[in-house]
Design an enzyme around this catalytic site. Sequence first.
Site, short mmCIF file in Angstrom:
data_model
loop_
_atom_site.label_atom_id
_atom_site.label_comp_id
_atom_site.label_asym_id
_atom_site.label_seq_id
_atom_site.Cartn_x
_atom_site.Cartn_y
_atom_site.Cartn_z
N GLY A 11 0.87 -1.14 -0.11
CA GLY A 11 0.12 0.04 0.07
C GLY A 11 0.84 1.36 -0.09
N ARG A 72 1.00 -5.22 -5.86
CA ARG A 72 1.31 -6.51 -5.04
C ARG A 72 1.66 -7.56 -6.14
NH1 ARG A 72 -0.23 -5.06 -0.02
NH2 ARG A 72 -1.85 -3.22 0.16
N ASP A 103 5.08 -4.90 6.39
CA ASP A 103 5.81 -6.22 6.62
C ASP A 103 5.86 -7.28 5.41
OD1 ASP A 103 2.92 -6.82 6.57
OD2 ASP A 103 2.98 -7.19 8.78
N THR A 125 4.05 2.63 5.99
CA THR A 125 2.86 2.22 5.82
C THR A 125 1.98 3.06 6.73
OG1 THR A 125 1.30 0.45 6.81
CG2 THR A 125 3.52 0.52 7.48
N ASP A 127 -0.30 2.32 8.68
CA ASP A 127 -1.01 1.44 9.76
C ASP A 127 -0.16 1.66 11.12
OD1 ASP A 127 -2.86 0.54 8.07
OD2 ASP A 127 -1.72 -1.20 7.48
N ASP A 129 2.10 -0.54 12.20
CA ASP A 129 1.95 -1.78 12.37
C ASP A 129 3.27 -2.60 12.51
OD1 ASP A 129 1.78 -2.07 9.93
OD2 ASP A 129 0.20 -3.46 9.98
N ARG A 171 -5.70 -1.56 9.04
CA ARG A 171 -5.64 -3.04 8.87
C ARG A 171 -5.97 -3.68 10.04
NH1 ARG A 171 -0.68 -6.05 5.90
NH2 ARG A 171 0.25 -5.14 7.86
#
Length: 319
Positions: A11, A72, A103, A125, A127, A129, A171
């Site tokens: 992303g 992707r 990741d 990202t 996120d 995360d 996410r």
Amino acid sequence: MKKIGVLTSGGDAPGMNAAIRAVTRAALAKGMEVMGIYRGYNGLINGDIKPLNVRSVSDVMQHGGTMLYTARCQEFRFEEGLQKAKATCLEQGIEGIVVIGGDGSFRGAADLSARGIPCVGIPGTIDNDIAMTEYTIGYDTAMNTAMELVDKLRDTSQSHDRCSVVEVMGRNAGYIAVNTGIACGATCIIVPEMPWSIDAVCNKIKNTHTTGKHHFIVVVSEGVGNAVELAKTIEKETGVESRATILGHVQRGGSPTIRDRVAASQLGYYAVQLLYEGKGNRVVGIQKNAIVDYDIQEALSMKKPFEKELYKIADEISF
């Protein structure tokens, strides 16, 4: 190393262009050639690669998205795809690659490093995360975008004595949700990391209603989802007109904040330094305002603690 590549994968996130700029110029300053690999690992497999120079990355850092595009790549999950990517690197003379992504992108970087092409990952990202770093590129911009949109929604919620159930991205992580919620004064914040029940949400809205408040914001992380059903249930149980709004991919766009531009520049510079020293299979990150790096496999095995104290603060001051 004399020649490296740079790609963005997964992303997109605001600040990726600033990272590409930093990687390119840091490498050029060290006498290295830089190749831009377009559309992530797909471009590496298919040879969608062009040289970058100092002017290639002029006036890009203020723009969202990624000038190298992203995609992707299912083929990269298999040995045949990895061997094609390695062959492209050998053909182009690329000795190492900076991979900007999340990741999933780092797993690909680890696989390529294991096959003789050293890679260094930069966490990009929204996120936030990635466990080995306290901060990922794009996170601050995404939170500010979400905050601005929720502020606008509040205006219409207040006008109609309405409850707005707002689903934000992230996410399976609730970092955007908890920070946006506390910044916007949300009555309730629902994240996958913390236990919750619809009864508790409805009761809090009812109790807050008795204090004279007639409009409400409920922020829910996409890891929980079902914003539409939540809004229906809240309206049924509380009698407060409720509407769901899913903010979606607008949170990935926009001009990156100063924090994202600076972090991207720091991480990009450090990643090039590692490759220049011949080091690969590493991920760079930020801890306690310092740049750090870890083995990719070690980084992927880490677990990131949730901001429980911030969640507690948000819950106790929202009524």
